[in-house]
Each structure stands twice: as structure tokens, then as C-alpha cells.
Design a protein around this motif. Structure first.
Motif, mmCIF file in Angstrom:
data_model
loop_
_atom_site.group_PDB
_atom_site.id
_atom_site.type_symbol
_atom_site.label_atom_id
_atom_site.label_comp_id
_atom_site.label_asym_id
_atom_site.label_seq_id
_atom_site.Cartn_x
_atom_site.Cartn_y
_atom_site.Cartn_z
ATOM 1 N N ASP A 253 0.818 -1.204 0.000
ATOM 2 C CA ASP A 253 0.000 0.000 0.000
ATOM 3 C C ASP A 253 0.854 1.256 0.000
ATOM 4 N N MET A 254 1.797 1.312 -0.910
ATOM 5 C CA MET A 254 2.688 2.460 -0.939
ATOM 6 C C MET A 254 2.187 3.521 -1.914
ATOM 7 N N SER A 255 0.922 3.878 -1.791
ATOM 8 C CA SER A 255 0.351 4.986 -2.549
ATOM 9 C C SER A 255 -0.758 5.598 -1.711
ATOM 10 N N ILE A 256 -1.191 6.785 -2.114
ATOM 11 C CA ILE A 256 -2.259 7.447 -1.364
ATOM 12 C C ILE A 256 -3.626 6.892 -1.736
ATOM 13 N N LEU A 257 -3.701 6.017 -2.709
ATOM 14 C CA LEU A 257 -4.972 5.457 -3.134
ATOM 15 C C LEU A 257 -5.571 4.606 -2.023
ATOM 16 N N ASN B 237 -17.077 16.470 13.547
ATOM 17 C CA ASN B 237 -16.155 15.746 14.441
ATOM 18 C C ASN B 237 -15.171 14.814 13.738
ATOM 19 N N THR B 238 -15.530 14.288 12.590
ATOM 20 C CA THR B 238 -14.633 13.331 11.950
ATOM 21 C C THR B 238 -14.659 13.512 10.442
ATOM 22 N N LEU B 239 -13.686 12.900 9.780
ATOM 23 C CA LEU B 239 -13.544 13.012 8.330
ATOM 24 C C LEU B 239 -12.949 11.721 7.789
ATOM 25 N N GLN B 240 -13.512 11.232 6.701
ATOM 26 C CA GLN B 240 -12.940 10.112 5.966
ATOM 27 C C GLN B 240 -12.617 10.570 4.556
ATOM 28 N N VAL B 241 -11.545 10.039 4.007
ATOM 29 C CA VAL B 241 -11.112 10.393 2.654
ATOM 30 C C VAL B 241 -10.962 9.123 1.836
ATOM 31 N N GLU B 242 -11.492 9.163 0.606
ATOM 32 C CA GLU B 242 -11.311 8.061 -0.339
ATOM 33 C C GLU B 242 -10.682 8.618 -1.609
ATOM 34 N N ILE B 243 -9.610 7.979 -2.053
ATOM 35 C CA ILE B 243 -8.900 8.414 -3.252
ATOM 36 C C ILE B 243 -8.788 7.222 -4.194
ATOM 37 N N THR B 244 -9.363 7.347 -5.379
ATOM 38 C CA THR B 244 -9.313 6.254 -6.352
ATOM 39 C C THR B 244 -8.928 6.808 -7.720
ATOM 40 N N LYS B 245 -8.349 5.938 -8.548
ATOM 41 C CA LYS B 245 -7.985 6.340 -9.900
ATOM 42 C C LYS B 245 -9.172 6.196 -10.833
ATOM 43 N N THR B 246 -9.280 7.143 -11.752
ATOM 44 C CA THR B 246 -10.255 7.051 -12.835
ATOM 45 C C THR B 246 -9.496 6.874 -14.138
ATOM 46 N N THR B 247 -10.206 6.866 -15.243
ATOM 47 C CA THR B 247 -9.562 6.651 -16.549
ATOM 48 C C THR B 247 -8.484 7.684 -16.830
ATOM 49 N N ASP B 248 -8.792 8.939 -16.508
ATOM 50 C CA ASP B 248 -7.827 9.998 -16.820
ATOM 51 C C ASP B 248 -7.517 10.908 -15.646
#
Length: 384
Positions: A25-29, A46-57
Motif C-alpha cells: 500500500d505504498m500509494s495514497i490510493l 467531528n470526523t472526516l474520511q477520505v477516499e482516493i481512487t484512480k479514474t480513466t484519466d
């Protein structure tokens, strides 16, 4: 005199770090969960979740502020330097809800993004209008997401044109679903006529629960010989970002980790040494050890009996018992370590190291290491 090679473990090994947890898991994804104590305060949500995923471009970035009645911001970013425009449909200014700032509904956010370091550091630049008591104001914001060197945490900073640099907002995250574990506080009763059977059961269960990672931690009582377990517990929470849920009873622990257990082994309360032999077999069979009093609970949980040592060693010496165990189990055991279950005798046993031995399929015994005890000493020297 024959030379013995004794492997003696003197420390309480409480929790096993799994070095492969983040190896892939050596990426921010991925999905990230807030570490509260390392982050700026969040009004209302009070809290925050972040999701980072790649798209086509490019990249899809989702921020989830709060829980069920929270605020979700989703934006698809391009990484070729082009600007993405996203219409503002909600007046919420999520980082500071009570600051008297409102997003300008109907206007557009102009967003650009770029890698500062491929897959490891992402910068998102925004320009948008807000409404304050003096009227509309255009501000710029730089969002920076930076992966830690080990890939364990994500640092997210918000640098707004309306704030001085030293007052930037910072949030720290760990990967969602990781470093989540359970803990128990053990009681101070290690006698055969007391709660040794429960303690021995829990300690073998701990060894099995931690086979694939650090899942179950024990805080030992203040009278325990090694007094560091509460402090290490705090260290793991504060500096290794573990989140813990408490288990209050051994029944709860069994229910939680039952899938790690293949069955149970019954030791004989009339023969203390039978428990030590049971530890060896527990490691080989991936089983828990119990007294006869706990059999109904094991059957109710759907576990099958693997071995019953009741009456098997009656009247035998430790030399005879360990000779039998050696013939039965030695070839299957680890040759890297042996557990000497010493330190106490008679009605008391404190098997705090047994989880480590069970996890590693160690051979357990408490044979004498005095040359004058010729039989036990001789057996202790075999292949050790």
C-alpha cells in the motif's frame, strides 16, 4: 558433562507487529480514517474520511464529513493541468461550520490537481467564492495529501489564502480497516483452584487471534511481574495509531475469534504438568486449552474436542510426562525456540508467554536444568 543449548524467553511478548500490513500500500490510493489526536478540530462533524481512487484519466476524491447525517464532497480531478469546474450545491463550509462562512450556492469551484510525487503526494488547488458578513469573497485553497515514508499514514493540509501559513489546517489519517484491534484486562488470579483455566484459555486464544496480525492485546494486572503492558498499550494507541475495542469476558473473546480456533484440548487440574503439555498440542493443532468445567461452553460454541488429558498422567513424574510428550510432539514442533514454563510451582502458574509459544508451535516444558536432576536434565539436553 553434556552441553545444553537452552532457549529461554524472559519477556512478555504481548503483541506481534505485522511488517507486511502496509507492504502493498505504498500509494495514497484507498480509504483513510481520521486520527483525531493528530488532527485539527472539526466543527459539528467531528470526523472526516477520505477516499482516493484512480479514474480513466485522473483521480476521484471523496471527503465524508461526519457520520450518517454528514456532508459528502465528491470531485473528479484531472492530472493534465486542466481545470475542472464543479457547481456549488450546498452552502456548508465543512472545515469550520460555525465560523460564519457560507459557500456561494450556484457559483462554481475551479479546481486543478497535480502529483507532487507520483502516487505519493497530491496537490489540489481550488478557487471559489464564499459569503461572509461583509459580502462575497473569492479565496484560493491548496489541499495537499502526502503519504508517510512507510505508507502507514496520510497527511492532509489545507492552506487558504485567508489564513497565515502557520495556521494551516492539518488532518492525519490511517488506512481504513487497519490497526484496529481488541483488548482485555486480565484479573490477578493464576491458581489452579481459581481462574488459571480461564487465563490459560485466553492466552492460547490470543496466540491464535494474532496468527495473521496484531488483533488481541492483554493488559496484565499491576501485580504482574512485567509492568509494561499498560504503557505499551498507550504507546500503540498514541504513536502506532491503533484503535481498540474492549472485550469484557472470555465468552466475548471466544465469540470474536472463534473462527481462528480448530477445537479444544482438556487439561487435568489434578496434574499441573498436563497444562504445559496441552500448550504444546494447542500450538500444533491451533486449538485452545480448557479445564473440564469449560467443556460445555466449548461444545455450545460448536468446537470439537481434540484431546483429553484427564487421567492420562496420574501418578507420573515430570520426566515420564515430558518423555511421552517428546515422543509424541517434538518432531512437529519448532526447532527455533522452546518455552520453559518456569518461575512458579504448585498451585500457581503464570503462562504469560504461552501465546507466543502457541503462535510459533513451540515445545513447552519446565524440566530441571540442574545437573543433579539427572533424568530431567538429560531430557532437557536432547536436541536443544
Amino acid at each position: 558433562m553434556r552441553t545444553c543449548k537452552f532457549i529461554i524467553i524472559l519477556v512478555t511478548l504481548f503483541f506481534i507487529s505485522n511488517s507486511k500490513i502496509f507492504a502493498d500500500d505504498m500509494s495514497i490510493l484507498g480509504s483513510w480514517t481520521l486520527i483525531d489526536r493528530e488532527s485539527s478540530g472539526i466543527d459539528l462533524y467531528n470526523t472526516l474520511q477520505v477516499e482516493i481512487t484512480k479514474t480513466t484519466d485522473g483521480i476521484e476524491l471523496i471527503q465524508k464529513w461526519g457520520q450518517r447525517r454528514g456532508f459528502i464532497d465528491t470531485v473528479v480531478l484531472k492530472l493534465d493541468g486542466s481545470t475542472v469546474e464543479k457547481e456549488i450545491s450546498n452552502r456548508v463550509f465543512p472545515t469550520n461550520v460555525f465560523m460564519g462562512v457560507s459557500m456561494d450556492v450556484g457559483s462554481k469551484r475551479k479546481i486543478t490537481a497535480q502529483w507532487l510525487e507520483k502516487d505519493k503526494a497530491l496537490q489540489v488547488n481550488e478557487k471559489y467564492d464564499i459569503l461572509v458578513s461583509q459580502g462575497p469573497v473569492t479565496i484560493t485553497t491548496i489541499h495537499t495529501y502526502t503519504l508517510s515514508p512507510g505508507g502507514e499514514t496520510l497527511r492532509y493540509t489545507i492552506d487558504r489564502s485567508t489564513r497565515e501559513k502557520q495556521f494551516e489546517i492539518q488532518y492525519m489519517f490511517k488506512r481504513a480497516g487497519t490497526r484496529e484491534a481488541y483488548y482485555m484486562e486480565l484479573e490477578d488470579d493464576w491458581t489452579i483452584d481459581g481462574q488459571l483455566d480461564i487465563q490459560a484459555f485466553l492466552i492460547t486464544l490470543q496466540g491464535l487471534a494474532n496468527l495473521n496480525g496484531p488483533n488481541l492485546y492483554f493488559i496484565y494486572p499491576e501485580t504482574w511481574d512485567f509492568t509494561n503492558t499498560p504503557y505499551i498499550f498507550d504507546f500503540l494507541k498514541e504513536y502506532r495509531y491503533y484503535s481498540y475495542k474492549k472485550l469484557n469476558t472470555w465468552e466475548q473473546a471466544l465469540e470474536k475469534f472463534k473462527d481462528n480456533v480448530t477445537g479444544y484440548i482438556v487439561w487435568d487440574k489434578e496434574e499441573r504438568t498436563s497444562l504445559i503439555v496441552a500448550f504444546t498440542l494447542a500450538g500444533l493443532e491451533r486449538a485452545v486449552v480448557v479445564s473440564e468445567d469449560m467443556i460445555p461452553d466449548m461444545e455450545k460454541a460448536g468446537l470439537q474436542m481434540i484431546k483429553d488429558f484427564r487421567g492420562q498422567f496420574t501418578g507420573q513424574s515430570d520426566f515420564e510426562i515430558y518423555s511421552w510428550a517428546y515422543e509424541q510432539y517434538w518432531d512437529q514442533c519448532s526447532k527455533d525456540l522452546i518455552i520453559w514454563m518456569g518461575g512458579h510451582h504448585g498451585q500457581v502458574m503464570k503462562p504469560g508467554i504461552a501465546d507466543w509459544g502457541v503462535k510459533n508451535k513451540a515445545f513447552f516444558q519446565d524440566l530441571s536444568t540442574k545437573p543433579s536432576d539427572e533424568e530431567e536434565y538429560g531430557l532437557a539436553c536432547i536436541n536443544y
